[in-house]
Scaffold this motif. Structure first.
Motif, PDB file in Angstrom:
ATOM      1  N   ASN A   1      50.113  22.108 132.501  1.00  0.00           N
ATOM      2  CA  ASN A   1      49.550  20.480 132.960  1.00  0.00           C
ATOM      3  C   ASN A   1      50.550  19.195 133.991  1.00  0.00           C
ATOM      4  OD1 ASN A   1      47.571  20.581 131.096  1.00  0.00           O
ATOM      5  ND2 ASN A   1      49.346  20.600 129.685  1.00  0.00           N
ATOM      6  N   CYS A   2      51.320  19.869 135.376  1.00  0.00           N
ATOM      7  CA  CYS A   2      51.365  19.289 136.629  1.00  0.00           C
ATOM      8  C   CYS A   2      51.153  19.695 137.401  1.00  0.00           C
ATOM      9  CB  CYS A   2      52.719  19.296 135.710  1.00  0.00           C
ATOM     10  SG  CYS A   2      53.510  17.511 137.458  1.00  0.00           S
ATOM     11  N   PRO A   3      50.092  19.655 138.437  1.00  0.00           N
ATOM     12  CA  PRO A   3      49.684  18.094 138.467  1.00  0.00           C
ATOM     13  C   PRO A   3      48.690  17.470 136.982  1.00  0.00           C
ATOM     14  CG  PRO A   3      48.948  18.983 140.560  1.00  0.00           C
ATOM     15  CD  PRO A   3      49.951  20.185 139.424  1.00  0.00           C
ATOM     16  N   ALA A   4      48.632  16.475 136.506  1.00  0.00           N
ATOM     17  CA  ALA A   4      47.807  16.211 135.552  1.00  0.00           C
ATOM     18  C   ALA A   4      46.565  16.711 135.907  1.00  0.00           C
ATOM     19  CB  ALA A   4      48.169  14.488 135.449  1.00  0.00           C
ATOM     20  N   PRO A   5      45.717  17.727 135.054  1.00  0.00           N
ATOM     21  CA  PRO A   5      44.408  17.476 135.512  1.00  0.00           C
ATOM     22  C   PRO A   5      43.124  16.969 135.022  1.00  0.00           C
ATOM     23  CG  PRO A   5      45.168  18.822 132.950  1.00  0.00           C
ATOM     24  CD  PRO A   5      46.360  17.780 134.176  1.00  0.00           C
ATOM     25  N   HIS A   6      44.102  15.742 134.616  1.00  0.00           N
ATOM     26  CA  HIS A   6      43.111  14.574 133.977  1.00  0.00           C
ATOM     27  C   HIS A   6      44.047  13.311 133.766  1.00  0.00           C
ATOM     28  CE1 HIS A   6      42.823  16.341 130.005  1.00  0.00           C
ATOM     29  NE2 HIS A   6      43.117  15.994 130.431  1.00  0.00           N
ATOM     30  N   ALA A   7      43.834  12.063 134.027  1.00  0.00           N
ATOM     31  CA  ALA A   7      44.534  10.930 133.503  1.00  0.00           C
ATOM     32  C   ALA A   7      44.469  10.930 132.269  1.00  0.00           C
ATOM     33  CB  ALA A   7      43.719   9.877 133.295  1.00  0.00           C
ATOM     34  N   GLY A   8      44.841  10.505 131.668  1.00  0.00           N
ATOM     35  CA  GLY A   8      45.460  10.380 129.721  1.00  0.00           C
ATOM     36  C   GLY A   8      47.592  10.583 129.204  1.00  0.00           C
ATOM     37  N   TYR A   9      47.543   9.933 128.720  1.00  0.00           N
ATOM     38  CA  TYR A   9      49.204  10.299 127.745  1.00  0.00           C
ATOM     39  C   TYR A   9      50.065  11.220 127.949  1.00  0.00           C
ATOM     40  CZ  TYR A   9      46.327   6.004 126.800  1.00  0.00           C
ATOM     41  OH  TYR A   9      45.572   5.208 126.423  1.00  0.00           O
TER      42      TYR A   9
END
Length: 196
Positions: A141-149
């Motif tokens: 999940n890096c880079p982040a596939p979408h914004a979130g926590y």
């Protein structure tokens, strides 16, 4: 048949209706205060120990209620932005979330920090919780596939996103925030769940 049978039946019906009315009234008050249904969740695993034990009952509210300082637009305070604010024995908010693909019960873990879509969050992460990754390229999940926590159970030695439990938790996946807990009271719900 005695003459008391109709009055006994009426008394039983009245008692049953009063009990149902009381349960409905308590439920309505809990919903009004928490803004979410159900207003309590039972902890099903040890991932939040020692803060929360399996079988504890957590009273939850919608994410927009009882917002702490440094909350984002969704009402969630992450551990990294907590500025002394905390819930359930640690910094920041504990969120109850369920990705759309999850069939099991929702997850209750601490929101550690927020990431933006496409962000290389490896450099912001604590090395202790990246599951052995040495760079963003080695981290799920890096880079982040979408914004979130980015989230983590207090007892886990990895971020949920580093193990693929969930991608960064989108704000619309958050169902509630934990406010306080009652030890062992969730055991009844867990036992009933096993029976069903």
């Amino acid at each position: 048949m005695s003459d008391d049978s109709p009055s006994e039946a009426r008394a039983f019906a009245r008692d049953a209706l009063e009990t149902v009315a009381l349960v409905v009234a308590v439920g309505a008050v809990l919903f009004a205060v928490s803004g979410v249904w159900p207003p309590m969740v039972a902890v099903e695993s040890g991932s939040m120990q020692p803060t929360l034990e399996r079988g504890d009952l957590v009273v939850v509210t919608s994410e927009g209620r009882y917002v702490g300082p440094a909350a984002d637009d969704h009402g969630v305070v992450t551990a990294n932005a907590s500025e002394g604010y905390g819930r359930l024995g640690g910094p920041g908010d504990v969120v109850v979330y369920a990705p759309p693909s999850r069939a099991e019960s929702p997850i209750i873990h601490r929101a550690v920090f927020r990431v933006e879509d496409g962000e290389n969050w490896y450099d912001r992460a604590d090395d202790s919780y990246v599951d052995g990754a040495d760079s963003c390229a080695e981290l799920l999940n890096c880079p982040a596939p979408h914004a979130g926590y980015v989230t983590r159970g207090d007892d886990n030695d990895y971020y949920d996103q580093a193990r693929g439990i969930a991608s960064p938790v989108r704000p619309d996946w958050v169902r509630a925030k934990g406010q306080f807990h009652v030890p062992y009271l969730g055991e009844l719900r867990l036992e009933l769940q096993k029976l069903l």
